[in-house]
Design a protein around this motif. Structure first.
Motif, PDB file in Angstrom:
ATOM      1  N   ALA A 403       0.835  -1.203   0.000  1.00 31.78           N
ATOM      2  CA  ALA A 403       0.000   0.000   0.000  1.00 31.78           C
ATOM      3  C   ALA A 403       0.867   1.250   0.000  1.00 31.78           C
ATOM      4  CB  ALA A 403      -0.924  -0.005   1.211  1.00 31.78           C
ATOM      5  N   ASP A 575       4.057   5.351  -9.631  1.00 31.94           N
ATOM      6  CA  ASP A 575       3.432   4.032  -9.521  1.00 31.94           C
ATOM      7  C   ASP A 575       4.431   2.928  -9.844  1.00 31.94           C
ATOM      8  OD1 ASP A 575       1.078   5.203  -8.809  1.00 31.94           O
ATOM      9  OD2 ASP A 575       0.240   5.199 -10.840  1.00 31.94           O
ATOM     10  N   ASP A 597      -3.076   5.277  -1.684  1.00 27.58           N
ATOM     11  CA  ASP A 597      -4.182   4.430  -1.246  1.00 27.58           C
ATOM     12  C   ASP A 597      -4.862   5.017  -0.015  1.00 27.58           C
ATOM     13  OD1 ASP A 597      -3.646   2.462  -3.236  1.00 27.58           O
ATOM     14  OD2 ASP A 597      -1.999   1.720  -2.007  1.00 27.58           O
ATOM     15  N   ARG A 598      -4.052   5.718   0.774  1.00 33.07           N
ATOM     16  CA  ARG A 598      -4.602   6.292   2.002  1.00 33.07           C
ATOM     17  C   ARG A 598      -3.803   7.535   2.362  1.00 33.07           C
ATOM     18  NH1 ARG A 598      -5.172   2.744   7.574  1.00 33.07           N
ATOM     19  NH2 ARG A 598      -6.407   4.223   8.816  1.00 33.07           N
ATOM     20  N   SER A 612      -8.966   8.241   1.834  1.00 32.11           N
ATOM     21  CA  SER A 612      -8.455   8.546   0.499  1.00 32.11           C
ATOM     22  C   SER A 612      -8.525  10.048   0.266  1.00 32.11           C
ATOM     23  CB  SER A 612      -9.276   7.813  -0.557  1.00 32.11           C
ATOM     24  OG  SER A 612     -10.601   8.345  -0.602  1.00 32.11           O
TER      25      SER A 612
END
Length: 646
Positions: A403, A575, A597-598, A612
Motif C-alpha cells: 500500500a 506508480d 491508497d490512504r 483517500s
C-alpha cells in the motif's frame, strides 16, 4: 544530558577502568615488536654511557698515567696493570678507541631498531584505536548524534587519537630513557664515589614527588582545555559549513565575535596551563643547578685536600659529563608528566566514547526473515526525544503490504519522527511498531534496515562519483564501483553493477541529466553533492533507495526541491517506483499524495484525519482546507505564467 556546543564533558563517565591502562591494552597484541623495541631502547641508553667512561680512562691512564684501573678495567675491557712507555699508552688508547667505536656502532643500530619498532607500534595502535572509535561511533544510536555536534566528534577522532599516538611514540621512549639513564648513571657514579653519587641522585625522588603534584595541579586545566578545543572546533565547523548563510545575511562581524569568544576562552585556558608548566620547569632547573654546584664544591674540595676516596681527574670530569646527561631526562620527567596529563584527558574522551553504549541494539535472539512483505502496523505508538513532550501521541495505523500511504500535516506534526520508528532509529516509549506482524525491536537491525529505504528532504551525497553514490544502495554494486575506481581489472560483476546503477537512475528520472554531466556516471559530485542542484541530488537519492530494492520505502518531502517539470516526471513514474513495495510519502505538496491508497493527516503528533484523497476532500476538514489553499496558489502561479507569456 547533552554536552553543550559539541563538547563531551559527560562522556568521561562511561570510561571503564583507567583510560591509560585501556590505551596500553591496545599495544598488547604487538608485544613481540614492543618488547624488542624496549630492549633495543635500553641497549641504546646504556651504550650512550660508555663514551664518557672511555674519556675518563683516557685522561687518567693515557694522558696522566694514573695508577687507578677504572671501571673498564674492572669489566675486563682494559688491563688493570699500570701503563708505562709510549707504545703501551698508544696501545691502550687504541683499545679505548675500539671500545668507543663499538659503543657508537651499537648505539646507532639499537637506536634505529628501537625507534622503528616503537614508533611503528604507536602507529598501529593509532590505526586500531581510530578504526574502533569510528566504528563504535557509527553504531551509536541517532539520539547520540542529535545531542553531539560534528566538530566535537572530529576532535576525538583526529585530535585526541593523534595525541595518544604521539604520547606512545615519544613519552614511552622517554620513560625508558629515564629508567635506563638514571639507573645506569647511578650505578657508575656509585662505583666511583658513593658520597658524590648520593648528592647527584638526591633530586631524583624530589622530582618524582614534584611531578606527581604537578599532575594534580595541571589535570583540571587540561581537562577544561580539551573541552574548549572541542567547542572551538564545533564553532569553526559550523561557520565553515554555513558560509553561504553568513554571506547571505552579511553576518561576518557577528560570527567573528562568536569565534573570537571561543578563541579567547582557549587562550585563557592555555595561558593558565602555561603558567603552571613554566613555574614547575623553572623549579626543576633551579634544583639541578644547586646539585651541580654542590658536586663541584664537594668533589673539588676532596681533590684539593687529598681526602680518602677523592676522585681522579678523569673521574671528576666523568661526573660532570654524567650530570648533564642525568638531569636532562630528569627535567624531561616534568614534560612527560605534562604530556601524560594531556594524553590522559584525550584517553578519557576516546574511551569514554567507546564506553558509550547504543540505546538501540539487537535483541538476544534477533529475527532474520527470509523475505519481508512490507506490512506495517503502528499500535498505540507514543514517542518523545529525551525527557521532552511526546512528538508522536498514541498513533495507531495499519498499512497492508504494497500500500501507499501519504502523510500530511503542518511542520512539526510528527510525520518524519513517526516513520523513523519503522527503521528503529529510535525506540517507542509506548506501544509497538510491527513489520509483517513482528515487533521491529525483535528484528536484527541490519536485516530490518535492509528492507527500509529512506529518501529525505535534503539527501546526503558522499564525495565521489555519481555511480558510487547510486551504488551505495547495494553492497555488491558499491564494492564493484569501488573496485573499478581503484583501478582493479574490469570484471563481469562490475559491468552488471553499472547496468543496475543506470536502471535505478533511469527509474528515478536521473539518467538524462547524468549523461549530460562532463563525465557521465563518473562525474565527481563534490562534498555533500555541492556540484549538483537540489533536484538532481534528490533524484540520485531516489535511485540509491531503489537500487536497495527494499520492501518498504519512505519519501520524506522527496520532491520538495525539484522544479515542477521534474516533479511531474517523478510523479508520472511514481506508480512504477513503488510497485510491489509499501510506500510512505510525506509531502508538503499534496498533489504528490493525491493518488495514495490512504492519506493520513497528523496534528501535534496525533492522527486527526485518515482516508483517500477524495474522502478527505469531501469531509471538508483540515486536509480539504489545505488542498484548497494549494489549489488557489497553483491557479495564481498559472495566471502569472500566462500573463508573462502574453
Amino acid at each position: 544530558m547533552s554536552d553543550e556546543h559539541g563538547g563531551f564533558e559527560h562522556v568521561r563517565e562511561n570510561v571503564d577502568g583507567h583510560p591509560m591502562v585501556n590505551l596500553l591494552a591496545y599495544a598488547v597484541p604487538y608485544w613481540p615488536r614492543l618488547s624488542a623495541g624496549v630492549l633495543a631502547s635500553f641497549a641504546t641508553r646504556l651504550a650512550r654511557l660508555v663514551p664518557p667512561i672511555v674519556v675518563a680512562a683516557a685522561i687518567d691512564r693515557v694522558v696522566l698515567q694514573s695508577g687507578e684501573p677504572g671501571l673498564l678495567a674492572d669489566a675486563g675491557l682494559l688491563p688493570a696493570a699500570p701503563i708505562a712507555g709510549q707504545a703501551a699508552r698508544l696501545a691502550l688508547l687504541e683499545r679505548l678507541v675500539t671500545v668507543a667505536v663499538v659503543a657508537y656502532l651499537l648505539r646507532s643500530l639499537t637506536r634505529f631498531g628501537s625507534r622503528y619498532l616503537l614508533q611503528s607500534t604507536a602507529q598501529k595502535v593509532q590505526r586500531d584505536l581510530r578504526n574502533d572509535t569510528y566504528d563504535h561511533l557509527q553504531r551509536l544510536s541517532m539520539d547520540f548524534f542529535a545531542d553531539h555536534q560534528t566538530g566535537g566528534m572530529m576532535s576525538i577522532l583526529n585530535g585526541d587519537v593523534n595525541r595518544l599516538e604521539q604520547f606512545l611514540n615519544t613519552e614511552f621512549r622517554q620513560l625508558i630513557r629515564v629508567v635506563a639513564t638514571v639507573g645506569g648513571i647511578g650505578v657508575v657514579l656509585w662505583h666511583y664515589s658513593p658520597k658524590l653519587a648520593l648528592i647527584a641522585l638526591a633530586p631524583v625522588p624530589i622530582v618524582g614527588v614534584a611531578s606527581g603534584r604537578f599532575l594534580t595541579w595541571i589535570e583540571p586545566r587540561y581537562t577544561s582545555l580539551r573541552e574548549t578545543v572541542a567547542r572551538l572546533n564545533t564553532r569553526l565547523e559550523n561557520n565553515l559549513g554555513g558560509a553561504a548563510v553568513i554571506k547571505t545575511f552579511d553576518r561576518y562581524e557577528f560570527e567573528r565575535g562568536r569565534v573570537a569568544e571561543q578563541s579567547q576562552a582557549y587562550h585563557d585556558e592555555k595561558v593558565a596551563a602555561l603558567r603552571i608548566r613554566r613555574a614547575f620547569f623553572a623549579g626543576l632547573r633551579l634544583l639541578t643547578g644547586v646539585v651541580f654546584v654542590l658536586v663541584l664544591y664537594v668533589g673539588g674540595r676532596d681533590i684539593v685536600l687529598g681526602a680518602a676516596g677523592a676522585l681522579t681527574t678523569g673521574s671528576f670530569a666523568l661526573f660532570f659529563l654524567y650530570l648533564r646527561r642525568l638531569y636532562s631526562p630528569m627535567r624531561r620527567v616534568g614534560k612527560s608528566a605534562n604530556k601524560y596529563q594531556l594524553a590522559k584527558a584525550s584517553a578519557e574522551r576516546v574511551f569514554g566514547l567507546l564506553g558509550r553504549e547504543p540505546t538501540v541494539t539487537d535483541p538476544d535472539d534477533p529475527v532474520r526473515p527470509g523475505t519481508v512483505e512490507g506490512a506495517v502496523e503502528f499500535d498505540g505508538v507514543t514517542f518523545g526525544y529525551d525527557d521532552r513532550e511526546p512528538v508522536v501521541r498514541d498513533v495507531s495505523l495499519d498499512v497492508p503490504a504494497g500500500a501507499t500511504v501519504g502523510l500530511a500535516g503542518a511542520t512539526g506534526a510528527g510525520k518524519s519522527t513517526l516513520l523513523k520508528l519503522v527503521s528503529r532509529f529510535h525506540d517507542v516509549d509506548e506501544g509497538a511498531v510491527r513489520v509483517d506482524g513482528v515487533d521491529v525491536r525483535e528484528y536484527a537491525l541490519d536485516a530490518l534496515r535492509d528492507e527500509v529505504a529512506v529518501v529525505e528532504q535534503n539527501p546526503y551525497l558522499f564525495s565521489g562519483t555519481v555511480a558510487e553514490n547510486v551504488a551505495y544502495g547495494d553492497r555488491a554494486a558499491l564494492a564493484a564501483e569501488r573496485a573499478a575506481g581503484d583501478g582493479a581489472p574490469g570484471a563481469t560483476d562490475e559491468s552488471d553493477a553499472r547496468e543496475r546503477v543506470v536502471e535505478a537512475a533511469t527509474a528515478a528520472e536521473a539518467h538524462e541529466f547524468v549523461t549530460d554531466l562532463p563525465d557521465g556516471y563518473d562525474t565527481l559530485v563534490g562534498e555533500r553533492g555541492v556540484k549538483l542542484s537540489g533536484g538532481q541530488r534528490q533524484r540520485l537519492a531516489i535511485a540509491r533507495a531503489l537500487l536497495n530494492d527494499p520492501a518498504i520505502i519512505v519519501f520524506d518531502e522527496a520532491t520538495s526541491d525539484v522544479d515542477t517539470e521534474t516533479e511531474e516526471l517523478i510523479q508520472e513514474s511514481l506508480d512504477r517506483l513503488i510497485e510491489d513495495r509499501t510506500a510512505f510519502v510525506i509531502a508538503h505538496r499534496l498533489s504528490t499524495i493525491r493518488d495514495a491508497d490512504r492519506v493520513v493527516v497528523l496534528d501535534d503528533g496525533e492522527i486527526v484525519e485518515s482516508g483517500s484523497h477524495e474522502e478527505l476532500v469531501a469531509e471538508d476538514g483540515d486536509y480539504a482546507a489545505l488542498w484548497e489553499a494549494q489549489a488557489d496558489e497553483g491557479d495564481g502561479a498559472r495566471a502569472v505564467a500566462d500573463a508573462v507569456d502574453d
